[in-house]
Design a protein around this motif. Structure first.
Motif, PDB file in Angstrom:
ATOM      1  N   ASP A 160       0.842  -1.200   0.000  1.00 13.97           N
ATOM      2  CA  ASP A 160       0.000   0.000   0.000  1.00 13.97           C
ATOM      3  C   ASP A 160       0.872   1.242   0.000  1.00 13.97           C
ATOM      4  O   ASP A 160       1.604   1.484   0.944  1.00 13.97           O
ATOM      5  CB  ASP A 160      -0.897   0.011   1.239  1.00 13.97           C
ATOM      6  N   GLY A 161       0.793   2.000  -1.062  1.00 15.25           N
ATOM      7  CA  GLY A 161       1.653   3.171  -1.157  1.00 15.25           C
ATOM      8  C   GLY A 161       0.926   4.460  -0.914  1.00 15.25           C
ATOM      9  O   GLY A 161       1.379   5.511  -1.341  1.00 15.25           O
ATOM     10  N   GLY A 162      -0.203   4.393  -0.239  1.00 16.55           N
ATOM     11  CA  GLY A 162      -0.918   5.634   0.006  1.00 16.55           C
ATOM     12  C   GLY A 162      -0.213   6.478   1.054  1.00 16.55           C
ATOM     13  O   GLY A 162       0.649   5.996   1.788  1.00 16.55           O
ATOM     14  N   PRO A 163      -0.571   7.725   1.121  1.00 15.42           N
ATOM     15  CA  PRO A 163       0.142   8.618   2.031  1.00 15.42           C
ATOM     16  C   PRO A 163      -0.243   8.372   3.476  1.00 15.42           C
ATOM     17  O   PRO A 163      -1.360   8.030   3.789  1.00 15.42           O
ATOM     18  CB  PRO A 163      -0.302  10.007   1.573  1.00 15.42           C
ATOM     19  N   GLU A 212       2.433  12.575   5.974  1.00 20.34           N
ATOM     20  CA  GLU A 212       2.769  13.029   4.629  1.00 20.34           C
ATOM     21  C   GLU A 212       1.752  14.038   4.127  1.00 20.34           C
ATOM     22  O   GLU A 212       2.117  15.063   3.542  1.00 20.34           O
ATOM     23  CB  GLU A 212       2.839  11.829   3.679  1.00 20.34           C
ATOM     24  N   ILE A 245       2.554  17.901   3.310  1.00 19.31           N
ATOM     25  CA  ILE A 245       2.318  18.453   1.972  1.00 19.31           C
ATOM     26  C   ILE A 245       1.447  19.687   2.065  1.00 19.31           C
ATOM     27  O   ILE A 245       1.740  20.723   1.445  1.00 19.31           O
ATOM     28  CB  ILE A 245       1.675  17.406   1.060  1.00 19.31           C
ATOM     29  N   MET A 274      -4.387  13.219  -4.867  1.00 21.63           N
ATOM     30  CA  MET A 274      -4.365  12.313  -3.715  1.00 21.63           C
ATOM     31  C   MET A 274      -5.768  11.855  -3.366  1.00 21.63           C
ATOM     32  O   MET A 274      -5.988  10.697  -2.982  1.00 21.63           O
ATOM     33  CB  MET A 274      -3.732  13.015  -2.503  1.00 21.63           C
ATOM     34  N   THR A 332      -7.102   9.308  -6.165  1.00 29.75           N
ATOM     35  CA  THR A 332      -6.504   7.984  -6.224  1.00 29.75           C
ATOM     36  C   THR A 332      -6.635   7.228  -4.921  1.00 29.75           C
ATOM     37  O   THR A 332      -6.025   6.188  -4.752  1.00 29.75           O
ATOM     38  CB  THR A 332      -5.010   8.099  -6.556  1.00 29.75           C
ATOM     39  N   THR A 347      -7.862   4.709  -2.444  1.00 33.59           N
ATOM     40  CA  THR A 347      -8.654   3.480  -2.449  1.00 33.59           C
ATOM     41  C   THR A 347      -8.641   2.924  -1.036  1.00 33.59           C
ATOM     42  O   THR A 347      -7.598   2.859  -0.404  1.00 33.59           O
ATOM     43  CB  THR A 347      -8.064   2.440  -3.398  1.00 33.59           C
TER      44      THR A 347
END
Lengths: 287, 239
Positions: free
Chosen positions: B115-118, B122, B126, B229, B232, B234
Motif C-alpha cells: 500500500d503506497g498511500g500517504p 505526509e 504536503i 491524492m 486515487t 482506495t
C-alpha cells in the motif's frame, strides 16, 4: 574636478583606453552627469563582457549591464535580497520557456533571454512541476498497464514523489554548482571571453528541464517505440540548449577539454532522463 | 458626539472668522459642568470586549471561535471579493480541514508493503509546507499580503476538496467500477475548480498586475496535487 593623475589609474580595456588617456575632464564614473556627454554611448565595463557582446551580436545589453550592477545591494540576510531573484514578469517567464523549447543555433539562451536577470522562480517551479508530473504519470501508466485485471489493487505510490524530488532537485542545483566551479577553475587558467554566474547556470538548467514535463505526461502511452522517441526528442532539445549555452564558455580552451565538458553535460542530462523516466517503469513491468 | 464648549469671547464680533479659529482660546473654566458620560455605543462595547474575554467561560470562547470559522467557511463556499478572510485571519479552520483530510486519506495498516498511500504525516506536511511555499513565493514576487493571511486563505480554500473527499468515501461504499470512478472524477474536478476560483478571488488582488499568473500557478499545482491524492484514494478492502 578630476585631475590627470586620477584619470590614469585604471585601464578599462581596449576600446576605452584611448578615451581614458585623454587629459580632458572625462571621468570614468557613470553617475556623474556633467561629464558623460564627452563619452561615447558605451559605458565602461570590463573588456571581457564588451567583446563577448560584440561576438554574440547582442546590442542592447548596455542598460541591463548598468542596471545589473546596481541591483543586488541588500545584504543577504534581508528579505529584499531574495526578492531580487524573483524580479520577473509573466511574459519574461514565458519567453524563457519558449527559448528553452526552441534552441536556435547561434543564439545563446543566457544572453538572449536571461540578460543578467537570472530568476529562481522558473527553476524552482519547473522542477516542482516535473517531480509531480513524473510521479503522476508513473502512477497512471502503471494503472493503464494493469487495466482490466480484476486482481490488481491500485495503489498510489507515494514514496516515488520523495525519490523523484530528491533526484531532480539535486540535479538542478548540484550539477550547476559543479559546472560553475569547473568553469571558474578553467577561467583562472585560460582567459575565457564568456563567463556565467552561478545563478545564470542554475537558470539555464532549470529552464532546460521544462521539455521533460510534456514528455512525462505523454509517457502514459504504453507503446515502447513512442516512449523512446519522446525521450530522444526531449534529450535532443534540452541537450542542445545546454550545449549551445556552454560552448562559448569553453570554446577558448583546449580543444579536448572543451569537447569533454560539453559531452559530460549531455551525458549527465541523458542519465537524468533515463533514471527518472525509463527505470521506474521498467521496474514496474517486471514485477 | 463630543460636547461643545461655549466660548464667550467668540460671539461678539461680526466679522466672519475661519472655522475652528477660536479653538485655541478655549479653556474649560470650572463653572461649566463637563461631567457626565460621553456615550459612544461602539466604544463601550469594545471596552467590555477587551476586558472580559479572559473572564468568559470556555464555552463562550469556543462558540465564538467556531462561529468565526463557520462564517469563513460560508465565504469560501460562496466566493465573492470580500476582505473577511484577509482581515480577521485565523488558522483554526485550516487546521481542522487539514486534520480531517489527512485522517481520511491515510492508509489503513502500516505494515502492508504494497500500500503506497500517504500517511497522515505526509498529507499534513504536503498541505502545510505547500501553503508556506506558495506564501513565500507570492511574497517574493512582490505581493503585499501578509504571511498568515495567505496561509489562512489557502487553508480555508481546501474546504471544497475536503467535501469532495467525504463524497468520494461515501461513493466508494458502492460497487467499484467505471461508473464509480467517473462520479468521483466529476466531483473532484468540480471541487478543484471551486477551490482555485475561491482562492484566486481572495489572493489575486494582492499581486502586482503583471505577475498574477506567476503567483496563481503554484496555487493551481498545490490543489492539483491534493485533488490527485483524493482521486486515487482506495480504501483497504482486505482485512
Amino acid at each position: 574636478m578630476a585631475t590627470v593623475d586620477d584619470l590614469q589609474f585604471e585601464e578599462f580595456g581596449d576600446a576605452t583606453t584611448s578615451l581614458v588617456a585623454t587629459p580632458d575632464a572625462t571621468t570614468i564614473r557613470i553617475e556623474d552627469p556633467d561629464e558623460t556627454p564627452k563619452h561615447p554611448p558605451a559605458p565602461p565595463r570590463s573588456s571581457r563582457r564588451e567583446e563577448d557582446d560584440e561576438l554574440l551580436g547582442n546590442d542592447d545589453s548596455d542598460k541591463t549591464e548598468l542596471l545589473a550592477g546596481q541591483k543586488k545591494s541588500s545584504p543577504f540576510w534581508t528579505f529584499e535580497y531574495y526578492q531580487t531573484f524573483f524580479d520577473v514578469d509573466t511574459y519574461q517567464v514565458f519567453d524563457r520557456i519558449k527559448g528553452s523549447l526552441l534552441p536556435i543555433p547561434g543564439k545563446n539562451f543566457v544572453r538572449l533571454y536571461i540578460r543578467s536577470n537570472p530568476d529562481l522562480y522558473g527553476p524552482f517551479w519547473i522542477c516542482a512541476t516535473l517531480v509531480f508530473a513524473i510521479a503522476i504519470s508513473g502512477n497512471l501508466s502503471n494503472f493503464l498497464i494493469h487495466l482490466g485485471e480484476k486482481t490488481y489493487h491500485y495503489v498510489p505510490e507515494f514514496r516515488k514523489v520523495s525519490i523523484a524530488a530528491t533526484i531532480i532537485y539535486s540535479y538542478a542545483w548540484l550539477v550547476p554548482l559543479a559546472l560553475w566551479g569547473f568553469l571558474m577553475w578553467r577561467n583562472s587558467k585560460v582567459m575565457n571571453i564568456v563567463s556565467y554566474s552561478f545563478l545564470e547556470i542554475v537558470c539555464v538548467y532549470g529552464y532546460s528541464l521544462f521539455i521533460y514535463i510534456p514528455t512525462a505526461i505523454l509517457w502514459i502511452i504504453p507503446q515502447k517505440a513512442v516512449r523512446w522517441i519522446l525521450v530522444t526528442v526531449a534529450l535532443g532539445i534540452s541537450g542542445s540548449v545546454l550545449a549551445m549555452t556552454f560552448w562559448p564558455a569553453v570554446r577558448e580552451d583546449n580543444r579536448r577539454i572543451a569537447l569533454a565538458t560539453i559531452v559530460t553535460i549531455v551525458l549527465l542530462h541523458m542519465l537524468l532522463s533515463v533514471g527518472c523516466l525509463v527505470l521506474p517503469l521498467q521496474m514496474h513491468e517486471e514485477c | 458626539m463630543a460636547e461643545t464648549v461655549d466660548v464667550p469671547g467668540d460671539s461678539g464680533t461680526g466679522s466672519p472668522r475661519p472655522l475652528f479659529a477660536g479653538l485655541s482660546d478655549i479653556s474649560i473654566s470650572q463653572d461649566i459642568p463637563v461631567e457626565g458620560e460621553i456615550t459612544i455605543p461602539m466604544r463601550s462595547q469594545i471596552r467590555e470586549f477587551d476586558s472580559s474575554t479572559l473572564n468568559e467561560s470556555v464555552q463562550n470562547t469556543i462558540v465564538r471561535d467556531l462561529k468565526a470559522v463557520g462564517k469563513k467557511f460560508m465565504h469560501v463556499l460562496y466566493p465573492r471579493k470580500s476582505n473577511t478572510l484577509l482581515r480577521d485571519w485565523d488558522l483554526w479552520g485550516p487546521l481542522i480541514l487539514c486534520v480531517t483530510l489527512a485522517l481520511m486519506l491515510q492508509r489503513g495498516s502500516v505494515d502492508s508493503e504494497k500500500d503506497g498511500g500517504p500517511q497522515f504525516a505526509e498529507v499534513f506536511v504536503i498541505v502545510w509546507f505547500g501553503a508556506i511555499t506558495i506564501t513565500l513565493n507570492s511574497k517574493l514576487l512582490g505581493g503585499n499580503i501578509s504571511f498568515f493571511q495567505s496561509l489562512c486563505v489557502l487553508g480555508y480554500c481546501i474546504l471544497p476538496l475536503t467535501v469532495a473527499m467525504l463524497v468520494c468515501r461515501l461513493v466508494l461504499f458502492a460497487e467499484p467500477g467505471p461508473i464509480n470512478f467517473t462520479v468521483r472524477l466529476f466531483v473532484v474536478i468540480i471541487m478543484f475548480v471551486w477551490s482555485i476560483v475561491a482562492s484566486t478571488a481572495f489572493l489575486a488582488d494582492s499581486q502586482p498586475p503583471n505577475r498574477k499568473a506567476l503567483a496563481v500557478y503554484p496555487v493551481f499545482l498545490f490543489y492539483f496535487v491534493i485533488s490527485w491524492m483524493i482521486l486515487t484514494f482506495t480504501p483497504q478492502t482486505q482485512g
